[in-house]
Design a protein around this motif. Structure first.
Motif, PDB file in Angstrom:
ATOM      1  N   THR A  49     -22.734   9.598  33.552  1.00 55.77           N
ATOM      2  CA  THR A  49     -22.714   9.255  32.125  1.00 55.77           C
ATOM      3  C   THR A  49     -24.166   9.029  31.680  1.00 55.77           C
ATOM      4  OG1 THR A  49     -22.581   6.873  32.532  1.00 55.77           O
ATOM      5  CG2 THR A  49     -20.477   8.088  32.371  1.00 55.77           C
ATOM      6  N   VAL A  50     -24.374   8.952  30.375  1.00 49.73           N
ATOM      7  CA  VAL A  50     -25.714   8.695  29.848  1.00 49.73           C
ATOM      8  C   VAL A  50     -26.226   7.354  30.372  1.00 49.73           C
ATOM      9  CG1 VAL A  50     -27.074   8.304  27.753  1.00 49.73           C
ATOM     10  CG2 VAL A  50     -25.346  10.101  27.791  1.00 49.73           C
ATOM     11  N   GLN A  61     -31.039   3.176  27.450  1.00 46.43           N
ATOM     12  CA  GLN A  61     -29.998   4.152  27.139  1.00 46.43           C
ATOM     13  C   GLN A  61     -30.330   4.895  25.846  1.00 46.43           C
ATOM     14  OE1 GLN A  61     -26.057   2.832  27.907  1.00 46.43           O
ATOM     15  NE2 GLN A  61     -25.103   4.528  26.816  1.00 46.43           N
ATOM     16  N   ALA A  62     -30.952   4.216  24.890  1.00 49.94           N
ATOM     17  CA  ALA A  62     -31.319   4.870  23.630  1.00 49.94           C
ATOM     18  C   ALA A  62     -32.338   5.985  23.863  1.00 49.94           C
ATOM     19  CB  ALA A  62     -31.882   3.840  22.648  1.00 49.94           C
ATOM     20  N   THR A  65     -30.583   8.865  25.611  1.00 50.52           N
ATOM     21  CA  THR A  65     -29.715   9.555  24.652  1.00 50.52           C
ATOM     22  C   THR A  65     -30.532  10.530  23.812  1.00 50.52           C
ATOM     23  OG1 THR A  65     -28.143   7.731  24.560  1.00 50.52           O
ATOM     24  CG2 THR A  65     -28.158   9.244  22.680  1.00 50.52           C
ATOM     25  N   THR A  66     -31.698  10.104  23.345  1.00 51.27           N
ATOM     26  CA  THR A  66     -32.559  10.979  22.550  1.00 51.27           C
ATOM     27  C   THR A  66     -33.027  12.174  23.368  1.00 51.27           C
ATOM     28  OG1 THR A  66     -33.286   9.089  21.239  1.00 51.27           O
ATOM     29  CG2 THR A  66     -34.662  11.065  21.151  1.00 51.27           C
ATOM     30  N   ILE A  68     -31.525  13.495  25.992  1.00 55.02           N
ATOM     31  CA  ILE A  68     -30.359  14.353  26.237  1.00 55.02           C
ATOM     32  C   ILE A  68     -29.979  15.110  24.963  1.00 55.02           C
ATOM     33  CG2 ILE A  68     -27.884  14.324  26.771  1.00 55.02           C
ATOM     34  CD1 ILE A  68     -28.562  12.236  28.943  1.00 55.02           C
ATOM     35  N   ASP A  69     -30.112  14.480  23.799  1.00 56.28           N
ATOM     36  CA  ASP A  69     -29.867  15.191  22.535  1.00 56.28           C
ATOM     37  C   ASP A  69     -30.760  16.424  22.438  1.00 56.28           C
ATOM     38  OD1 ASP A  69     -27.995  13.318  21.700  1.00 56.28           O
ATOM     39  OD2 ASP A  69     -29.381  12.262  20.348  1.00 56.28           O
ATOM     40  N   GLU A  72     -29.685  19.041  24.899  1.00 54.52           N
ATOM     41  CA  GLU A  72     -28.447  19.674  24.440  1.00 54.52           C
ATOM     42  C   GLU A  72     -28.738  20.700  23.344  1.00 54.52           C
ATOM     43  OE1 GLU A  72     -23.936  18.086  23.851  1.00 54.52           O
ATOM     44  OE2 GLU A  72     -25.489  17.000  22.745  1.00 54.52           O
ATOM     45  N   ARG A  79     -22.271  17.833  27.065  1.00 51.68           N
ATOM     46  CA  ARG A  79     -21.535  16.575  27.213  1.00 51.68           C
ATOM     47  C   ARG A  79     -20.049  16.887  27.192  1.00 51.68           C
ATOM     48  NH1 ARG A  79     -25.539  14.411  23.068  1.00 51.68           N
ATOM     49  NH2 ARG A  79     -26.747  12.855  24.161  1.00 51.68           N
ATOM     50  N   VAL A  91     -22.533  13.988  31.337  1.00 54.41           N
ATOM     51  CA  VAL A  91     -23.564  14.979  31.026  1.00 54.41           C
ATOM     52  C   VAL A  91     -23.645  15.946  32.194  1.00 54.41           C
ATOM     53  CG1 VAL A  91     -25.978  15.343  30.400  1.00 54.41           C
ATOM     54  CG2 VAL A  91     -24.846  13.195  29.797  1.00 54.41           C
ATOM     55  N   ASP A 155     -39.433  10.392  24.427  1.00 50.74           N
ATOM     56  CA  ASP A 155     -38.414  11.160  23.711  1.00 50.74           C
ATOM     57  C   ASP A 155     -39.026  12.115  22.702  1.00 50.74           C
ATOM     58  OD1 ASP A 155     -39.367   9.259  21.972  1.00 50.74           O
ATOM     59  OD2 ASP A 155     -37.400   8.657  21.218  1.00 50.74           O
TER      60      ASP A 155
END
Length: 161
Positions: A49-50, A61-62, A65-66, A68-69, A72, A79, A91, A155
């Motif tokens: 997971t993230v 995690q933030a 997430t950025t 991984i965005d 993606e 995801r 992921v 990020d």
């Protein structure tokens, strides 16, 4: 030269080596060091997971997430909701990511880690202690950092060093 000047020169060399490697990595693979680290982690672990990724790379995690965005958007990861627990989002690498990883240079820290592990225990402890002290002297002990030798925002966009 004063000792403090020698220390500052050594720090500058470390920063410069990191900068040059980051630029080379971006030029060759189009990835930042944190992006590469996350892709390599996902290659090693088939289902994360993230939050698990964030924990393993020592980033918030933030931030993850950025990152991984962005991965993606480049179709390097996807995801998917868990089949048994729909609240969990996993992921996964795409085939495109596997192709990128084949040609990506090694992260700078891989060479460092190998050489560091070859040192005696007391040498490792001395280096760690000295670097922690330098970080404290630079008022950097509270800065969120992962074990990734890279410069700039973690990020950031791919082309923005």
């Amino acid at each position: 030269m004063n000792r403090y000047d020698e220390v500052l020169v050594a720090l500058r060399r470390i920063i410069r080596a990191t900068d040059l490697h980051s630029r080379q990595l971006s030029k060759v693979s189009g990835l930042t060091s944190p992006q590469l680290l996350i892709l390599q982690l996902l290659r090693q672990h088939s289902e994360l997971t993230v939050g698990e990724v964030a924990q393993r790379v020592s980033l918030s995690q933030a931030t993850v997430t950025t990152i991984i965005d962005r991965l993606e958007k480049r179709a390097l990861v996807k995801r998917e909701r868990g089949s048994s627990d729909k609240r969990k989002v996993y992921v996964y690498l795409t085939d495109a990511a596997n192709a990128v990883l084949l040609n990506a240079p090694k992260p700078l820290q891989e060479s460092f880690v190998q050489q560091f592990q070859d040192l005696h225990d007391w040498e490792q402890t001395m280096i760690l202690s000295a670097l922690e002290r330098v970080a404290y002297m630079m008022d950097a002990q509270h800065i969120d950092a992962s074990p990734v030798l890279d410069i700039g925002r973690l990020d950031r966009t791919d082309g923005n060093l």
